[in-house]
Design a protein around this motif. Structure first.
Motif, PDB file in Angstrom:
ATOM      1  N   ARG A  11      21.618   0.220 -44.161  1.00  0.00           N
ATOM      2  CA  ARG A  11      22.086   0.678 -45.475  1.00  0.00           C
ATOM      3  C   ARG A  11      21.495   2.055 -45.768  1.00  0.00           C
ATOM      4  O   ARG A  11      22.108   3.055 -45.451  1.00  0.00           O
ATOM      5  N   VAL A  99      17.931  -7.007 -43.079  1.00  0.00           N
ATOM      6  CA  VAL A  99      18.085  -5.742 -43.776  1.00  0.00           C
ATOM      7  C   VAL A  99      16.722  -5.218 -44.197  1.00  0.00           C
ATOM      8  O   VAL A  99      15.739  -5.959 -44.246  1.00  0.00           O
ATOM      9  N   ALA A 101      14.797  -3.884 -47.425  1.00  0.00           N
ATOM     10  CA  ALA A 101      14.962  -4.184 -48.849  1.00  0.00           C
ATOM     11  C   ALA A 101      15.399  -2.965 -49.652  1.00  0.00           C
ATOM     12  O   ALA A 101      14.970  -1.846 -49.404  1.00  0.00           O
ATOM     13  N   ALA A 107      22.018  -3.483 -55.971  1.00  0.00           N
ATOM     14  CA  ALA A 107      21.730  -3.915 -54.602  1.00  0.00           C
ATOM     15  C   ALA A 107      21.001  -5.254 -54.595  1.00  0.00           C
ATOM     16  O   ALA A 107      21.266  -6.109 -53.732  1.00  0.00           O
ATOM     17  N   ARG A 110      23.648  -7.835 -55.237  1.00  0.00           N
ATOM     18  CA  ARG A 110      24.483  -7.972 -54.045  1.00  0.00           C
ATOM     19  C   ARG A 110      23.768  -8.754 -52.953  1.00  0.00           C
ATOM     20  O   ARG A 110      24.356  -9.649 -52.320  1.00  0.00           O
ATOM     21  N   ASP A 111      22.498  -8.440 -52.730  1.00  0.00           N
ATOM     22  CA  ASP A 111      21.750  -9.126 -51.676  1.00  0.00           C
ATOM     23  C   ASP A 111      21.532 -10.600 -52.007  1.00  0.00           C
ATOM     24  O   ASP A 111      21.517 -11.456 -51.103  1.00  0.00           O
ATOM     25  N   MET A 114      24.705 -12.181 -51.142  1.00  0.00           N
ATOM     26  CA  MET A 114      24.853 -12.212 -49.685  1.00  0.00           C
ATOM     27  C   MET A 114      24.022 -13.348 -49.089  1.00  0.00           C
ATOM     28  O   MET A 114      24.492 -14.085 -48.200  1.00  0.00           O
ATOM     29  N   PHE A 125      19.252 -14.853 -44.319  1.00  0.00           N
ATOM     30  CA  PHE A 125      19.299 -13.454 -44.766  1.00  0.00           C
ATOM     31  C   PHE A 125      17.853 -13.018 -44.946  1.00  0.00           C
ATOM     32  O   PHE A 125      17.147 -13.518 -45.821  1.00  0.00           O
ATOM     33  N   SER A 127      15.155 -10.015 -45.668  1.00  0.00           N
ATOM     34  CA  SER A 127      14.978  -8.684 -46.250  1.00  0.00           C
ATOM     35  C   SER A 127      13.531  -8.251 -46.076  1.00  0.00           C
ATOM     36  O   SER A 127      12.608  -8.967 -46.480  1.00  0.00           O
TER      37      SER A 127
END
Length: 483
Positions: A11, A99, A101, A107, A110-111, A114, A125, A127
């Protein structure tokens, strides 16, 4: 636990070195895929010639080239990440999506969504901290609470780093490259035209190579940074802010280098000052993460009672560099034409909008968001609220930048003004800062007629200063949140 397949979603971390999520994936998976998504929710509202998209596009080419050197490749998709990522995770049969963070409110939301969607599919997931040294509650007051003033935060930050040097540990990629999934076919990256944007060059050297080029050049004269950084006509800053924003360099790498130079005495006082600027990034990131309401509200609620002026004509004059104050107009011209504005001028132009024109800081913040190559919500919001005296660690509300004094002090010879306001290029050093005070015959001899070639001031600074003091004083009577 060893994962079979994993997917690293890039990202604002567009590099293949010292990368927390990439390192974690490579050391805990049998096969690692890499993806970047051109987020349609972010891109659709942007102008088709947006400079930041060009920077991202060029940086992705750099990232893909480095991944291919390592035997991997970059998958690039376009759409809504909440749809694209779960579908790709299913297609590649990955066990987890990793990902770095992101702390911006949108964001974070969204995370969270997700993570829920991937969990419903039986996937993890993960982070990981990467864009800051210390996040959220990692630096606390002695009472265990959050800081709201920078200097005590910086002192605590430095103390914590001394106790936790591992916070600067690198996350290597090369030694674990055997875990990358090999390229499938040519898989060429989409062009700017293919993603709906006009072709063009990035606004500054892009990608990991661009970041390193700028860093090496800056380090060679970092000793002068403490003084040179305040003068916009000089090339005294690192110009790395866009690279930090998009993660084409590593904040750990920069802090490690700064500390080494300080310890070795190689960077003079400039290295210490620059390290302080890097700590400001952590500070504002922490403020935003803990106080997401600052996106639309003042850090302290009482400041939202300030009665700002509603004057679209004055706002347009500021945006377009038509205020009649040369340093402010030069700063706005630099921003509009290049997407860059010197940090000293960000303070001057923000103070002018809020304190001279009396216009809400939120309007200026959003304009910078549209124009800045290095736009970062946390830093931009924090800087604007500092200038407007509405935020945490705010300057006292009665401290108001004088745009003429700032011009005389930080562009004494008028070099910066002449570069960006050609109508004034023939004026001398004593004339250029306040042309309305110069005899009209002298101006005419140099080809300047005020109101025709260059605007008369849209406000009188002294009168505007008095109005600002009155505006804040009204709220001060009913609140204890003023300095």
């Amino acid at each position: 636990m060893k994962m079979s397949n994993s997917l690293v979603w890039f990202r604002r971390d567009l590099r293949a070195f010292d990368h927390a999520a990439l390192h974690r994936a490579l050391t805990s998976s049998n096969r690692v895929y890499c993806v970047f998504v051109y987020d349609s929710d972010i891109l659709d509202p942007l102008p088709r010639d947006d400079r930041r998209v060009r920077f991202i596009h060029a940086s992705l080419a750099s990232l893909d080239a480095e991944l291919r050197r390592l035997g991997a490749y970059l998958i690039v998709r376009q759409g809504r990440p909440l749809e694209v990522i779960p579908a790709l995770a299913t297609e590649l049969a990955v066990d987890a999506v990793l990902v770095c963070a992101d702390y911006e409110p949108d964001a974070v939301e969204r995370d969270a969504q997700m993570a829920e969607r991937l969990s419903n599919d039986g996937r993890k997931f993960l982070s990981l901290k990467d864009q800051v040294i210390f996040e959220q509650d990692e630096v606390r007051t002695l009472a265990g609470g959050p800081f709201s003033v920078f200097t005590p935060y910086k002192n605590a930050w430095l103390k914590r780093l001394a106790a936790m040097p591992e916070a600067l540990a690198s996350y290597p990629v090369d030694p674990y490259a055997h875990a990358f999934a090999p390229p499938l076919g040519s898989s060429a990256l989409p062009s700017l035209s293919e993603i709906g944007f006009e072709p063009g060059e990035p606004p500054l050297p892009a990608g990991m190579e661009g970041a390193e080029e700028l860093f090496e050049r800056f380090v060679s004269h970092i000793a002068d940074y403490g003084q040179a950084r305040d003068f916009p006509a000089e090339d005294g800053t690192s110009r790395l802010s866009a690279h930090l924003r998009f993660g084409t360099t590593s904040i750990r790498h920069l802090v490690r280098t700064a500390r080494q130079m300080i310890e070795n005495g190689a960077g003079g006082s400039g290295a210490t000052v620059w390290l302080s600027e890097l700590i400001w990034r952590d500070f504002y990131s922490m403020i935003l993460a803990r106080n997401p309401q600052v996106v639309t509200c003042s850090f302290k609620p009482a400041f939202d009672a300030i009665a700002w002026e509603q004057d679209d004509e004055l706002f347009s004059a500021w945006c377009e560099g038509r205020t009649g104050y040369p340093l402010v107009d030069a700063a706005m011209a630099q921003l509009n034409r290049t997407g860059f504005m010197h940090n000293r001028l960000r303070m001057v132009s923000a103070s002018f909008l809020t304190k001279d024109l009396g216009i809400d800081w939120r309007r200026g913040e959003r304009y910078f968001a549209l124009k800045l190559n290095d736009y970062d919500l946390a830093s931009n919001n924090g800087g604007w609220q500092w200038a407007a005296s509405t935020g945490c660690d705010a300057q006292p509300w009665f401290r108001i930048f004088n745009p003429v004094a700032q011009s005389q002090r930080f562009d004494a010879q008028g070099e910066f003004i002449r570069a960006w306001v050609p109508a004034l290029e023939r004026l001398g050093a004593k004339e250029i800062h306040a042309p309305w005070l110069v005899d009209t015959d002298v101006l005419a001899e140099k080809g300047v007629v005020l109101g025709r070639d260059y605007p008369l001031p849209v406000v009188d600074h002294d009168a505007a200063r008095k109005r600002t003091l009155e505006r804040f004083a009204v709220v001060k009577k009913t609140s204890s949140q003023f300095s």
